[in-house]
Scaffold this motif. Structure first.
Motif, PDB file in Angstrom:
ATOM      1  N   PRO A 182     -23.270 -15.108   8.429  1.00  0.00           N
ATOM      2  CA  PRO A 182     -21.660 -15.324   8.435  1.00  0.00           C
ATOM      3  C   PRO A 182     -21.643 -16.886   8.272  1.00  0.00           C
ATOM      4  N   LEU A 183     -22.671 -17.529   8.578  1.00  0.00           N
ATOM      5  CA  LEU A 183     -22.583 -19.187   8.431  1.00  0.00           C
ATOM      6  C   LEU A 183     -22.948 -19.568   6.855  1.00  0.00           C
ATOM      7  N   GLN A 184     -23.295 -18.572   6.071  1.00  0.00           N
ATOM      8  CA  GLN A 184     -23.605 -19.241   4.723  1.00  0.00           C
ATOM      9  C   GLN A 184     -22.962 -18.193   3.807  1.00  0.00           C
ATOM     10  N   THR A 185     -22.673 -16.996   4.018  1.00  0.00           N
ATOM     11  CA  THR A 185     -21.910 -16.132   3.185  1.00  0.00           C
ATOM     12  C   THR A 185     -20.409 -16.249   3.513  1.00  0.00           C
ATOM     13  N   GLU A 186     -19.534 -16.431   2.306  1.00  0.00           N
ATOM     14  CA  GLU A 186     -18.574 -16.900   2.599  1.00  0.00           C
ATOM     15  C   GLU A 186     -17.302 -15.774   2.757  1.00  0.00           C
ATOM     16  N   MET A 187     -17.687 -14.723   2.081  1.00  0.00           N
ATOM     17  CA  MET A 187     -16.572 -13.778   1.963  1.00  0.00           C
ATOM     18  C   MET A 187     -16.826 -12.178   1.392  1.00  0.00           C
ATOM     19  N   ILE A 188     -16.431 -11.425   2.135  1.00  0.00           N
ATOM     20  CA  ILE A 188     -16.592  -9.975   1.670  1.00  0.00           C
ATOM     21  C   ILE A 188     -15.455  -9.342   1.077  1.00  0.00           C
ATOM     22  N   TRP A 189     -15.668  -8.851  -0.289  1.00  0.00           N
ATOM     23  CA  TRP A 189     -14.619  -8.420  -0.990  1.00  0.00           C
ATOM     24  C   TRP A 189     -14.669  -6.843  -1.224  1.00  0.00           C
ATOM     25  N   LEU A 190     -13.854  -6.002  -0.963  1.00  0.00           N
ATOM     26  CA  LEU A 190     -13.597  -4.596  -0.782  1.00  0.00           C
ATOM     27  C   LEU A 190     -12.821  -4.010  -1.620  1.00  0.00           C
ATOM     28  N   VAL A 191     -13.362  -2.929  -2.615  1.00  0.00           N
ATOM     29  CA  VAL A 191     -12.153  -2.252  -3.243  1.00  0.00           C
ATOM     30  C   VAL A 191     -11.168  -1.835  -2.319  1.00  0.00           C
ATOM     31  N   GLU A 192      -9.852  -1.799  -2.811  1.00  0.00           N
ATOM     32  CA  GLU A 192      -8.944  -1.021  -2.084  1.00  0.00           C
ATOM     33  C   GLU A 192      -8.069   0.094  -2.638  1.00  0.00           C
ATOM     34  N   ASN A 237      -0.257  22.048  12.590  1.00  0.00           N
ATOM     35  CA  ASN A 237      -1.827  22.041  13.132  1.00  0.00           C
ATOM     36  C   ASN A 237      -2.545  21.620  12.003  1.00  0.00           C
ATOM     37  N   LEU A 238      -2.086  20.672  11.090  1.00  0.00           N
ATOM     38  CA  LEU A 238      -2.963  20.225  10.049  1.00  0.00           C
ATOM     39  C   LEU A 238      -3.335  18.730   9.884  1.00  0.00           C
ATOM     40  N   GLU A 239      -4.638  18.449   9.779  1.00  0.00           N
ATOM     41  CA  GLU A 239      -5.062  17.025   9.799  1.00  0.00           C
ATOM     42  C   GLU A 239      -5.420  16.600   8.330  1.00  0.00           C
ATOM     43  N   LEU A 240      -4.736  15.317   8.132  1.00  0.00           N
ATOM     44  CA  LEU A 240      -4.690  14.796   6.827  1.00  0.00           C
ATOM     45  C   LEU A 240      -5.306  13.473   7.077  1.00  0.00           C
ATOM     46  N   GLY A 241      -5.914  12.812   5.612  1.00  0.00           N
ATOM     47  CA  GLY A 241      -6.281  11.478   5.685  1.00  0.00           C
ATOM     48  C   GLY A 241      -5.145  10.654   5.352  1.00  0.00           C
ATOM     49  N   ASN A 242      -4.723   9.909   6.296  1.00  0.00           N
ATOM     50  CA  ASN A 242      -3.498   8.771   6.208  1.00  0.00           C
ATOM     51  C   ASN A 242      -3.889   7.703   5.210  1.00  0.00           C
ATOM     52  N   GLY A 243      -3.228   7.426   4.197  1.00  0.00           N
ATOM     53  CA  GLY A 243      -3.558   6.541   3.477  1.00  0.00           C
ATOM     54  C   GLY A 243      -3.920   4.931   4.151  1.00  0.00           C
ATOM     55  N   HIS A 244      -3.081   4.699   5.059  1.00  0.00           N
ATOM     56  CA  HIS A 244      -3.359   3.451   5.934  1.00  0.00           C
ATOM     57  C   HIS A 244      -4.732   3.263   6.342  1.00  0.00           C
ATOM     58  N   LEU A 245      -5.416   4.105   6.794  1.00  0.00           N
ATOM     59  CA  LEU A 245      -6.797   4.149   7.164  1.00  0.00           C
ATOM     60  C   LEU A 245      -7.908   3.475   6.413  1.00  0.00           C
ATOM     61  N   PHE A 246      -7.472   3.581   4.985  1.00  0.00           N
ATOM     62  CA  PHE A 246      -8.338   2.938   3.862  1.00  0.00           C
ATOM     63  C   PHE A 246      -7.791   1.687   3.445  1.00  0.00           C
ATOM     64  N   SER A 247      -7.149   0.936   4.226  1.00  0.00           N
ATOM     65  CA  SER A 247      -6.679  -0.317   3.839  1.00  0.00           C
ATOM     66  C   SER A 247      -7.727  -1.282   4.435  1.00  0.00           C
ATOM     67  N   VAL A 248      -8.022  -2.305   3.949  1.00  0.00           N
ATOM     68  CA  VAL A 248      -8.919  -3.490   4.428  1.00  0.00           C
ATOM     69  C   VAL A 248      -8.466  -4.366   5.435  1.00  0.00           C
ATOM     70  N   PRO A 249      -8.909  -4.296   6.854  1.00  0.00           N
ATOM     71  CA  PRO A 249      -8.177  -5.042   7.922  1.00  0.00           C
ATOM     72  C   PRO A 249      -8.241  -6.613   7.567  1.00  0.00           C
ATOM     73  N   GLY A 250      -7.220  -7.139   8.223  1.00  0.00           N
ATOM     74  CA  GLY A 250      -7.255  -8.750   8.315  1.00  0.00           C
ATOM     75  C   GLY A 250      -6.497  -9.460   6.930  1.00  0.00           C
ATOM     76  N   GLY A 251      -6.646  -8.854   5.820  1.00  0.00           N
ATOM     77  CA  GLY A 251      -5.979  -9.416   4.675  1.00  0.00           C
ATOM     78  C   GLY A 251      -4.590  -8.806   4.532  1.00  0.00           C
ATOM     79  N   GLU A 252      -3.959  -9.158   3.460  1.00  0.00           N
ATOM     80  CA  GLU A 252      -2.685  -8.528   2.932  1.00  0.00           C
ATOM     81  C   GLU A 252      -3.324  -7.575   2.045  1.00  0.00           C
ATOM     82  N   SER A 253      -2.576  -6.115   2.329  1.00  0.00           N
ATOM     83  CA  SER A 253      -3.294  -4.886   1.569  1.00  0.00           C
ATOM     84  C   SER A 253      -2.850  -5.206   0.035  1.00  0.00           C
TER      85      SER A 253
END
Ligand SMILES: Cc1ncc(COP(=O)(O)O)c(C=O)c1O
Length: 438
Positions: free
Chosen positions: A96-106, A383-399
């Motif tokens: 974390p002191l040398q690697t600058e950033m983590i880039w993730l597909v969203e 009684n139906l469980e679904l995967g909410n799209g919000h869950l898959f956004s990268v935290p901390g940055g602007e979606s």
């Protein structure tokens, strides 16, 4: 509506009838009945993992993907599955002191953020959007260029180096995470031209691309097959081996993170990593591996039997892939029948893709509905469980993905046929009720 039996279209697990219990039992008996194999299995084992399994995986990968150059066992090490191995990769190859950033597909796999946080990258994850051809590599390059011009990440303290230099590793400046084939959650497959562009961008900015290639083997096609289907999947790790004369240094810029979780059963906790020989050796030198050898040693001996006897390949070709194909078709036709008329769209559409696979269908709700509303009502009314799209956004940055709040992930590999169709029916009832109340 508590009286309705639950239906879970969120859970991304293989259904229990897809687990080859009898084959695993036979494999375990065979491995445990051999003195030399069981002694190896109960020991600490080598850092890179059980060698016969490394050899068999290398052969299996070569046969499946048909890369230009044969995959040798030196390019493969055994892991405790893709998640465990992501943590190991970050331990060895980032700081974390040398690697600058983590880039993730969203959108991205929602359980991947914690390993990055654990490795010290809290607040330093950035989303890169995808379209139907996968990660927008031009957007990634623009963002990397901007960061470079701005003088790098202000969080990195270049005067202090947290991890010592070691000959078995290098510390990358950036990490790019993606699921190039049948992505979780969107099912998207990255186009070949994008894959090549991504490798070039990674080389230019000293980035390590971590590819979770965990769904690659779950591929099917409607058309005739003239060659193994895997030959049409060119992994980024294969591209890194050959493009522009091959890797820039001994470590390369791509690691393929594979797993038996979706192929045999998540509880096996065995996977593999493939990369350059230097990268794989470095990965096997992670502190927790040095103290104990590769993870999942005993289970590795069982899984090796499945490869030795061709049972794994047969299980995939006669059971898991036909089942996935059938379940996907069932869910897609239920979606066309019940959801499309309500304004729902979905991807990937098997009619528009020659190769389909994975575990998920990505559904987009009609305006003005949002995923929070629909998921809440789905539980309450149906009684139906679904995967909410919000869950898959990268935290901390602007979606970067404007539509996430309108998206749902539906898994077709967990529930049985009846429940898959009934689940889509229940979702249609929820959408109708919400549209009527607007
Ligand atoms: C993209 C992706 N990576 C990794 C995993 C977890 O793999 P493992 O069980 O090998 O840790 C999953 C499971 O859903 C996944 O979808």
């Amino acid at each position: 509506m508590a009286s309705l039996p639950p239906i879970d279209l969120f859970r991304g697990w293989p259904a229990s009838e897809l687990i080859p219990v009898d084959s695993l039992k036979d494999a375990a008996i065979k491995a445990l009945s051999s003195k030399s194999i069981s002694e190896a299995g109960f020991g600490y084992g080598p850092d890179e993992g059980y060698h016969p399994l490394r050899q068999n995986i290398a052969k299996w990968l070569t046969d499946y993907y048909g890369p230009q150059e044969t995959i040798t066992s030196d390019r493969v090490c055994i892991t405790g599955g893709a998640s465990q191995n992501l943590a190991s990769i970050l331990q060895v190859f980032t700081d974390p002191l040398q690697t600058e950033m983590i880039w993730l597909v969203e959108p991205t796999y929602h359980l991947i953020f914690r390993p990055f946080e654990d490795a010290g990258f809290y607040g330093r994850m950035r989303a890169i959007p995808e379209d139907e051809s996968g990660m927008d590599v031009q957007a990634l390059e623009r963002a990397l260029e901007e960061l470079t011009h701005a003088g790098g990440d202000k969080n990195s303290h270049k005067s202090y180096v947290g991890k010592p230099a070691r000959s078995y590793r290098k510390i990358y400046k950036h990490v790019i995470y993606c699921v190039p084939t049948f992505s979780n959650p969107s099912g998207t497959t990255m186009a070949c031209s994008r894959r090549e562009a991504l490798v070039r961008v990674a080389r230019k900015y000293d980035a390590l691309v971590i590819c979770d290639d965990v769904y690659d083997f779950l591929a099917w096609t409607e058309g005739p097959k003239s060659k193994p289907i895997g030959h049409s999947i060119q992994r980024l790790v294969d591209i890194d081996r050959i493009i522009d004369g091959g890797p820039q240094d001994a470590f390369g810029n791509v690691v393929s993170n594979g797993s038996f979780s979706k192929l045999l059963g998540p509880g096996c906790r065995v996977g593999w990593a493939e990369g350059s020989e230097a990268f794989i050796y470095g990965l096997s030198q992670a502190g927790q591996t040095k103290s104990g050898g590769a993870p999942s040693q005993l289970m590795s001996t069982f899984i090796n039997e499945l490869l030795e006897t061709d049972t794994l390949r047969q299980h995939l070709s006669t059971k898991v892939i036909p089942e996935g194909h059938r379940r996907n078709s069932l869910m897609v036709s239920a979606i066309r029948k019940r959801l499309t008329p309500l304004g729902v769209t979905f991807s990937p559409d098997p009619e528009q893709n020659t190769v389909v696979g994975g575990y998920y269908v990505w559904v987009k709700l009609p305006s003005p509905l949002d995923a929070d509303q629909v998921c809440e009502k789905a539980i309450e009314m149906q009684n139906l469980e679904l995967g909410n799209g919000h869950l898959f956004s990268v935290p901390g940055g602007e979606s970067q993905c404007v539509d996430l709040q309108r998206c749902l992930r539906l898994c077709f590999m967990w529930e049985d046929d009846e429940q898959l169709v009934e689940g889509v029916n229940r979702l249609a009832i929820v959408i109708e009720a919400l549209l009527d109340s607007e």
